[in-house]
Design a protein around this motif. Structure first.
Motif, PDB file in Angstrom:
ATOM      1  N   UNK A 191       0.805  -1.220   0.000  1.00 38.51           N
ATOM      2  CA  UNK A 191       0.000   0.000   0.000  1.00 38.51           C
ATOM      3  C   UNK A 191       0.834   1.265   0.000  1.00 38.51           C
ATOM      4  N   UNK A 192       1.688   1.416   1.009  1.00 38.60           N
ATOM      5  CA  UNK A 192       2.451   2.663   1.144  1.00 38.60           C
ATOM      6  C   UNK A 192       3.562   2.782   0.113  1.00 38.60           C
ATOM      7  N   UNK A 193       4.385   1.716  -0.007  1.00 44.77           N
ATOM      8  CA  UNK A 193       5.587   1.823  -0.840  1.00 44.77           C
ATOM      9  C   UNK A 193       5.284   1.619  -2.322  1.00 44.77           C
ATOM     10  N   UNK A 194       4.542   0.541  -2.663  1.00 42.81           N
ATOM     11  CA  UNK A 194       4.321   0.236  -4.083  1.00 42.81           C
ATOM     12  C   UNK A 194       3.222   1.099  -4.700  1.00 42.81           C
ATOM     13  N   UNK A 195       2.113   1.285  -3.961  1.00 38.83           N
ATOM     14  CA  UNK A 195       0.983   2.033  -4.525  1.00 38.83           C
ATOM     15  C   UNK A 195       0.979   3.510  -4.120  1.00 38.83           C
ATOM     16  N   UNK A 196       1.764   3.857  -3.085  1.00 37.97           N
ATOM     17  CA  UNK A 196       1.861   5.253  -2.660  1.00 37.97           C
ATOM     18  C   UNK A 196       0.599   5.797  -2.027  1.00 37.97           C
ATOM     19  N   UNK A 197      -0.212   4.915  -1.413  1.00 37.66           N
ATOM     20  CA  UNK A 197      -1.436   5.386  -0.752  1.00 37.66           C
ATOM     21  C   UNK A 197      -1.186   5.493   0.755  1.00 37.66           C
ATOM     22  N   UNK A 198      -1.954   6.312   1.468  1.00 34.87           N
ATOM     23  CA  UNK A 198      -1.684   6.530   2.894  1.00 34.87           C
ATOM     24  C   UNK A 198      -1.955   5.285   3.742  1.00 34.87           C
ATOM     25  N   UNK A 199      -1.471   5.349   4.979  1.00 38.55           N
ATOM     26  CA  UNK A 199      -1.794   4.299   5.945  1.00 38.55           C
ATOM     27  C   UNK A 199      -3.297   4.330   6.220  1.00 38.55           C
ATOM     28  N   UNK A 200      -3.887   3.137   6.400  1.00 45.03           N
ATOM     29  CA  UNK A 200      -5.320   2.990   6.699  1.00 45.03           C
ATOM     30  C   UNK A 200      -6.214   3.450   5.551  1.00 45.03           C
ATOM     31  N   UNK A 201      -5.662   3.507   4.349  1.00 46.99           N
ATOM     32  CA  UNK A 201      -6.481   3.865   3.187  1.00 46.99           C
ATOM     33  C   UNK A 201      -7.443   2.712   2.887  1.00 46.99           C
ATOM     34  N   UNK A 202      -8.750   2.982   2.705  1.00 48.13           N
ATOM     35  CA  UNK A 202      -9.723   1.897   2.462  1.00 48.13           C
ATOM     36  C   UNK A 202      -9.487   1.141   1.161  1.00 48.13           C
ATOM     37  N   UNK A 203      -8.640   1.676   0.279  1.00 49.24           N
ATOM     38  CA  UNK A 203      -8.336   0.965  -0.967  1.00 49.24           C
ATOM     39  C   UNK A 203      -7.360  -0.192  -0.750  1.00 49.24           C
ATOM     40  N   UNK A 204      -6.734  -0.234   0.418  1.00 50.46           N
ATOM     41  CA  UNK A 204      -5.761  -1.298   0.709  1.00 50.46           C
ATOM     42  C   UNK A 204      -6.505  -2.549   1.190  1.00 50.46           C
TER      43      UNK A 204
END
Length: 662
Positions: A191-204
């Motif tokens: 989520x954070x490193x590969x997709x660059x989305x924030x922590x606790x993002x509902x897309x994860x």
């Protein structure tokens, strides 16, 4: 009435008051508002995941417990009463964690809703939620030990009760630790490193599993851990008092625990923030300091009543225990708080890359062992000089008597962590995260503090248990000299165990995390519209993977401290086994402290950068800090804290089989 009856009734009354206070807090928490429908649906998913895991975990542990119960019953030197104690210890330990976890997964959404009214309101809800777990742990622990002793008046049978608590503790610590960190690592890496989305993002896809893990690891796991530490410490002191053939020495630890329980209830009312205050750690410290002062005052009068001429010596030992508690809290806070140099140095090193972050983090973890070890050594030296081995036992009991409030400030951590996650997933305004994030950062520090506290007390308790083992064995202490090859062999075997045990725990997290990484990557690739928020990921799949993986992986490491004393004791003899116990205590304390403090420092270094330092979120330093945090996760929440119950299980199993070895 005799001193025996007075002491037992006092301890039982304090335990019942603690449990009643927990029930009152439960009712208070459940009456709090739960937020909008979206917040409630996210909270419900976390509740269902946590409950499903604990139910399956306890079924697995239950099978092991029934087998061990039967074996203990069939061993003539142990028998039914010891087996019954084992069962009671296991049930009460599981109950404390189960109830505490069920409240935590309901308090998270209420804390998130309370954050709309300010920092003071959110702290109030989250801390009182943690207090439920804390006062249940201490109340049920004191009730179990005192009630069982009152009914059977068999000190040796209490070893069985301690073993029952230890069994739940080691499985809960390992299983919950594997679950929470495998989910966390998998979510962060993709989520954070590969997709660059924030922590606790509902897309994860792993976000719900990550939030479930906070509760089963840091709430249920910690509750079982401290229940075991609390009961085993009291039992070790009582056992030593019995070997010294003095009933007052047996009863005194129970009364100390009862006094501190009442003092902790009073101290909990001091934990509050005014509307204009923002010093969260300071608010928590106020409660701890108030409880310590009240306990110290009450200890004096009780010690006078019990021991007369010897009272000052033993009273000073109890003060040493309280002082060790304060110093351990302060030292761990220094190494893991965002306010001090160790965490800031890791954050600064992240500017030059992932490798320098890891190097600095490892260095901080190693340095963090020095001061706690010096504090423990000073405590042993002074308490032994005052009252011998029993003085060490009193210091340890006084230290553990503060368990209720220490667990309370720990268990508030996963609640605030979840509250931040719910705020992110429910799309609440940034102002809510601005309240939950500082609470979560302090929660990382308090979780590290509790682990350091548990490990330090475990070291002291293990020394007392080892002394009891030597006296039960009735072997001349000269046989434990370092010039004896048997002792050296035992020391090396024992010194190796925390490393082997820690490695198995770390590998388990890695294997389950790999499965999560593969699943999360697969979902991002195969489910269209996740990143665009037009389609939802399959959260249940990730929850199922970590549940099955954690339950499968926890068995082997959990059996190491149960099986090794039996193998070493019967194959190599009781002297080698004694050496093994000491070796495990020495290296175990170092490994555990370095892992828990280092992991906490890595985590808060990441949060320090996320607060806007060294480039803030999304910067190169932030990416390096995420790597460090990911390495530190299994350090601080799986392997490190699980070494604490491992040390005591080794000693308790040795005490259980000592009759057979002789």
């Amino acid at each position: 009435m005799s001193m025996f009856i007075y002491s037992i009734l006092f301890a039982l009354l304090c335990a019942i008051v603690s449990i009643i206070y927990s029930v009152i807090l439960i009712q208070w928490i459940l009456k709090k508002p739960v937020g909008n429908e979206k917040m409630q649906s996210i909270a419900k998913a976390i509740q269902e995941g946590a409950k499903a895991f604990l139910n399956r975990q306890y079924k697995t542990i239950g099978i092991v417990a029934i087998i061990l119960f039967t074996i203990i019953c069939l061993i003539p030197s142990l028998g039914f009463v010891v087996a019954l104690g084992f069962l009671i210890g296991a049930i009460f330990s599981g109950l404390a964690g189960y109830i505490g976890m069920n409240i935590s997964v309901r308090a998270n959404v209420r804390t998130c809703e309370a954050a709309k009214n300010g920092l003071d309101s959110a702290l109030d809800v989250s801390f009182k939620s943690g207090s439920i777990t804390g006062f249940l742990v201490a109340g049920l622990g004191l009730l179990a030990v005192t009630g069982f002793y009152f009914i059977f008046q068999d000190i040796r049978a209490l070893i069985g009760l301690g073993f029952g608590g230890s069994l739940i503790s080691i499985f809960a610590r390992i299983g919950g630790g594997i679950y929470t960190k495998a989910a966390d690592v998998g979510a962060d890496l993709v989520g954070k490193i590969e997709q660059g989305i924030p922590e606790d993002d509902p897309r994860n896809p792993a976000v719900i599993a990550d939030n479930v893990g906070d509760n089963v690891g840091d709430c249920a796991g910690m509750a079982a851990d401290l229940f075991e530490t609390y009961t085993v410490t009291a039992i070790a002191a009582m056992l030593l008092g019995n070997l010294l053939k003095d009933l007052n020495l047996v009863l005194y630890p129970l009364v100390l625990c009862g006094i501190s329980l009442i003092a902790s209830i009073i101290g909990s009312f001091f934990v509050k923030l005014n509307k204009k205050e923002s010093n969260i750690m300071g608010a928590l410290y106020k409660g701890l300091i108030a409880s310590g002062i009240l306990s110290a005052i009450a200890f004096y009068f009780v010690t006078q009543l019990f021991f007369g001429n010897l009272s000052n010596l033993i009273y000073f030992c109890s003060l040493i225990g309280l002082i060790i508690t304060g110093l351990m809290v302060a030292v761990t806070n220094y190494f893991t708080s965002t306010k001090y140099k160790p965490v800031k140095s890791i954050a600064q090193s992240s500017e030059t890359g992932h490798a320098t972050n890891i190097i600095t983090g490892l260095a901080v973890s190693m340095k963090s062992t020095a001061l706690p070890i010096i504090i423990i050594c000073a405590g042993i030296l002074f308490s032994y000089a005052l009252a011998g081995v029993y003085g060490i036992a009193v210091a340890c009991v006084a230290m553990l008597s503060m368990t209720a409030l220490i667990v309370a400030i720990d268990s508030y951590g996963p609640v605030t962590d979840n509250a931040g996650g719910i705020a992110e997933m429910a799309g609440l305004p940034k102002e809510i995260r601005d309240i939950t994030d500082p609470l979560d950062a302090v929660g990382n520090t308090t979780k590290a503090i509790t682990k350091g506290y548990a490990i330090g007390s475990a070291g002291l308790a293990a020394i007392v248990l080892f002394s009891a083992y030597v006296q039960e064995l009735n072997i001349d202490p000269v046989n434990f000299s370092l010039i004896n090859p048997s002792v050296l062999i035992g020391l090396f075997i024992g010194g190796m165990l925390p490393y082997l045990f820690g490695a198995r725990c770390m590998e388990a997290v890695g294997r389950v995390a790999q499965q999560i990484v593969i699943e999360v990557r697969k979902q991002f690739k195969e489910i269209p519209g996740i990143m665009e928020r037009t389609n939802q990921p399959d959260y249940k799949k990730c929850v199922d993977i970590v549940t099955k993986g954690a339950l499968k992986e926890m068995i082997t490491p959990a059996l190491i401290p149960v099986v090794m004393p039996i193998i070493v004791g019967f194959l190599l003899g009781p002297v080698v086994l004694g050496g093994m116990l000491v070796g495990a205590i020495v290296t175990g304390i170092f490994v555990a402290i370095s892992m828990t403090s280092g992991g906490g420092a890595w985590d808060n270094a990441k949060k320090y950068i996320e607060a806007g330092n060294f480039g803030g979120k999304g910067s190169f330093a932030h990416q390096a800090a995420i790597t460090g945090d990911t390495v530190g996760d299994p350090y601080k929440d799986t392997a490190g804290p699980a070494i604490n119950p491992m040390i005591k299980v080794l000693n308790i199993v040795a005490l259980l089989i000592v009759g057979l070895l002789v």
